[in-house]
Scaffold this motif. Structure first.
Motif, mmCIF file in Angstrom:
data_model
loop_
_atom_site.group_PDB
_atom_site.id
_atom_site.type_symbol
_atom_site.label_atom_id
_atom_site.label_comp_id
_atom_site.label_asym_id
_atom_site.label_seq_id
_atom_site.Cartn_x
_atom_site.Cartn_y
_atom_site.Cartn_z
ATOM 1 N N ALA A 146 0.810 -1.226 0.000
ATOM 2 C CA ALA A 146 0.000 0.000 0.000
ATOM 3 C C ALA A 146 0.838 1.268 0.000
ATOM 4 C CB ALA A 146 -0.939 0.002 1.208
ATOM 5 N N GLN A 153 -0.075 5.006 -5.012
ATOM 6 C CA GLN A 153 -1.218 5.781 -5.479
ATOM 7 C C GLN A 153 -2.381 4.866 -5.853
ATOM 8 O OE1 GLN A 153 -0.228 8.768 -8.336
ATOM 9 N NE2 GLN A 153 -2.345 9.180 -8.915
ATOM 10 N N SER A 172 -4.035 3.424 -2.775
ATOM 11 C CA SER A 172 -4.749 4.431 -1.979
ATOM 12 C C SER A 172 -6.075 4.838 -2.609
ATOM 13 C CB SER A 172 -3.877 5.670 -1.783
ATOM 14 O OG SER A 172 -2.713 5.347 -1.040
ATOM 15 N N SER A 194 -5.184 11.816 -5.594
ATOM 16 C CA SER A 194 -4.031 11.681 -4.703
ATOM 17 C C SER A 194 -4.339 12.456 -3.436
ATOM 18 C CB SER A 194 -2.750 12.196 -5.360
ATOM 19 O OG SER A 194 -2.829 13.588 -5.610
ATOM 20 N N GLU A 195 -3.510 12.252 -2.396
ATOM 21 C CA GLU A 195 -3.733 12.928 -1.124
ATOM 22 C C GLU A 195 -3.628 14.440 -1.265
ATOM 23 O OE1 GLU A 195 -1.746 10.436 -1.633
ATOM 24 O OE2 GLU A 195 -1.913 8.909 -0.050
ATOM 25 N N PRO A 230 -10.476 7.496 -0.405
ATOM 26 C CA PRO A 230 -9.307 6.632 -0.184
ATOM 27 C C PRO A 230 -9.737 5.246 0.286
ATOM 28 C CG PRO A 230 -9.526 8.202 1.606
ATOM 29 C CD PRO A 230 -10.559 8.585 0.592
ATOM 30 N N SER A 252 -5.430 2.068 3.130
ATOM 31 C CA SER A 252 -4.502 3.202 3.133
ATOM 32 C C SER A 252 -4.861 4.201 4.223
ATOM 33 C CB SER A 252 -4.515 3.882 1.760
ATOM 34 O OG SER A 252 -5.791 4.466 1.496
ATOM 35 N N THR A 253 -6.156 4.414 4.450
ATOM 36 C CA THR A 253 -6.569 5.327 5.521
ATOM 37 C C THR A 253 -6.117 4.820 6.877
ATOM 38 O OG1 THR A 253 -8.512 5.997 4.240
ATOM 39 C CG2 THR A 253 -8.542 6.458 6.594
ATOM 40 N N ASN A 276 -2.246 5.114 7.108
ATOM 41 C CA ASN A 276 -1.881 6.520 7.286
ATOM 42 C C ASN A 276 -2.248 7.014 8.685
ATOM 43 O OD1 ASN A 276 -0.782 6.920 4.726
ATOM 44 N ND2 ASN A 276 -2.773 7.407 3.826
#
Length: 600
Positions: free
Chosen positions: A442, A448, A451, A482-483, A501, A505-506, A509
């Motif tokens: 991830a 990317q 995510s 993207s973020e 997302p 990935s959340t 992160n």
């Protein structure tokens, strides 16, 4: 439209259910294949099968996560589909979150409670005591539970630390982040914060195992496909062994006849040579028997047919091994590019575990996933295969290195010879490595895509107030999510609704942002992983493998002392001999005796 959305999401979940059933079958076959038949335990087998199934179900949830969030967006228009309302998206992410939390919690219980209890339950068994009636079910249960109390206390301590120790957000550590994306990741819920702390700690432990075992396994797994074709065929080995056995017995007869009738007895030198020849004879007899078994002698027609089929497809395994080597090198390059990109361009560096706003350098694996997304569902299948490659590499690394404490080998993992204790410990190690694999895929391999999947957004201002941007006439304004998209687009508020997302990935992160030390360790460990892979790959590729006679006697395997790159011709020759069942005849009649015999 709403019905179409229900059908699409339902099909994804059905495919996941089928994958879990297949994972159960694979876990069962793996457990019974690797476990030693003489010391099987029902409890150990059941726990190992459930554990491996749970691990596979967890790692295979990432492609489902990506598929579900990607299904809500129209890739060509950069907008949410009509059925993808806020309530529907929240429902999808909530369901994913529940499944993730259940699987992660169950994996943690497996590692910290269930498997340790099963280990001590097996160790408490005493056949003599049970036959004499001194060991009851209750005494064995208490003995196992007594040692498991320490692990229960460990779980309680981890939960309390995560529950009460303030995270980065509550200490003001996130004040320097002016992005809404990062602010939404800072936890305020103490229960969820405790879970992120526990998972972050397990990710760190799993990453340490992932460095050694998965790094080495990713290099050894493709090479094992190439080496699966034997350098010496079973007919050739049988003929060489028979010739050496005849020479051995003739030499023994010569020594015995030379010393027959001597009143002073056999000289010490001849006695030592005769003893050495007797030991060699026993080894050759075992090898001859194993070579006969490899040719299918004394076995059913089905077994013989399966051996022939395996011999026919060995060239395909060789080609598959070469393709896997290319894929492993591509993964290595992609991870190195992402690592350098994150170290140089992360918006918050070590404060958030080097979260990358968007890819700044061409990344081949991420590009492949984005391009294959145009042909549904090729990208999801490739993601599942990629995760299975990492998982299989972990198993290969555990089998090659064994279970060790520092440099001391405690247990060896081998097909049909794995002790129950080793099987349970290996299951725990694989569960921890699974967490490291999830982070690597991830955050490093395809950051990317993992995510946001195939989601895109329309980078144009809305034509009318309270309306959504429209890119039907300007497809060049459709850009991947993207973020960093929240702050650099023309319509940041709407983007928060367009770009959803993935839950994985959340969650990762959130772990790295609330506990930056876990993120920093996991990030820099990837470079160590790359170093381990490169070292093991170069060593296995150019080192001449030695012939291990003990392994031949036990597993009917024969390797010649030649490099991997120079042995392709002989491996194809050995494959053809196994297909035909006849050894290759040299210029002097029978096959040469330089194979296993020269090393004996």
């Amino acid at each position: 439209m709403a019905a179409q959305g229900y059908v699409q999401t339902s099909l994804i979940w059905v495919a996941y259910a089928v994958a879990v059933v297949l994972a159960l079958i694979v876990a069962s076959i793996t457990t019974f294949t690797w476990q030693t038949p003489r010391e099987r335990s029902a409890v150990v087998s059941i726990v190992a099968i459930i554990g491996l199934t749970s691990i596979l179900a967890t790692v295979l949830l990432l492609p489902v996560d990506i598929a579900l969030v990607s299904s809500t967006t129209s890739t060509h228009l950069g907008a949410k589909k009509h059925w993808a309302t806020s309530d529907r998206i929240d429902n999808i992410t909530f369901t994913l979150k529940v499944v993730y939390y259940c699987l992660y919690s169950f994996d943690a219980l497996l590692c910290l409670l269930i498997i340790p209890f099963s280990y001590f339950w097996y160790e408490e068994y005493d056949e003599v005591e049970e036959q004499e009636g001194n060991q009851t079910f209750g005494s064995r249960l208490w003995g196992a539970f007594k040692y498991t109390i320490a692990f229960i206390l460990l779980v309680v301590i981890i939960f309390l630390v995560g529950f009460f120790v303030p995270a980065a957000g509550s200490r003001g550590g996130g004040d320097h982040l002016d992005l809404d994306f990062f602010k939404r990741l800072l936890d305020e819920n103490h229960g969820e914060k405790a879970l992120t702390f526990g998972v972050g700690l397990l990710i760190t432990l799993g990453t340490l195992l992932y460095i050694l075992y998965t790094g080495a396994g990713l290099a050894l797994f493709p090479v094992s496909f190439i080496k699966s074709a034997p350098s010496v065929s079973a007919p050739q080995l049988s003929e060489n062994t028979a010739s050496q056995l005849e020479q051995n017995r003739e030499r023994q007869r010569q020594i015995e006849m030379r010393n027959a009738g001597r009143p002073e007895g056999m000289p010490h030198k001849d006695r030592r040579e005769l003893e050495a020849l007797a030991r060699e004879e026993r080894t050759l007899v075992r090898r001859e028997r194993l070579a006969a078994e490899a040719q299918g002698e004394g076995k059913s027609f089905v077994v013989k047919l399966w051996s022939k089929i395996c011999a026919v497809f060995r060239p395909l395994k060789l080609i598959g091994g070469i393709l896997l080597i290319v894929l492993a090198l591509l993964i290595w390059v992609s991870m190195l590019i992402t690592g350098i990109d994150k170290a140089a361009n992360s918006v918050c560096k070590e404060h958030c575990g080097y979260i990358l706003a968007h890819i700044n350098v061409f990344q081949p694996i991420n590009w492949i996933f984005v391009q294959t997304a145009k042909a549904f569902p090729v990208d999801y299948v490739l993601m599942a295969l990629l995760i299975l490659l990492f998982f299989s590499s972990s198993i290969s690394g555990v089998a090659a290195i064994g279970i060790r404490f520092l440099w001391l080998r405690i247990f060896q993992i081998r097909k049909g010879r794995t002790m129950p204790q080793a099987l349970l410990i290996a299951t725990v190690m694989l569960a921890l490595m699974m967490l490291g694999i999830n982070y690597a895929v991830a955050m490093m391999v395809a950051p990317q895509y993992a995510s946001f999947g195939t989601q895109t957004f329309c980078d144009l201002p809305p034509r009318f107030p309270f309306s959504s941007p429209d890119c039907r006439d300007t497809p060049e304004a459709v850009k991947p999510c993207s973020e960093w998209a929240d702050s650099r687009s023309h319509n940041g508020k709407n983007l928060q609704q367009v770009c959803t997302p993935t839950v994985m990935s959340t969650f990762l992160n959130r772990v790295t942002l609330n506990w930056p030390v876990f993120g920093a360790v996991a990030f820099w460990a990837q470079f160590v992983f790359l170093g381990v892979f490169l070292l093991v790959f170069l060593t296995s590729l150019f080192r001449a493998p030695r012939l291990n006679l003990s392994e031949i006697d036990e597993e009917a395997e024969a390797d010649e002392e030649e490099g991997l790159l120079a042995s392709t011709g002989r491996r194809f020759g050995a494959t053809w001999q196994d297909i035909t069942g006849r050894p290759k005849t040299g210029p002097h009649g029978s096959g040469s005796g330089n194979g296993a015999g020269s090393s004996a």
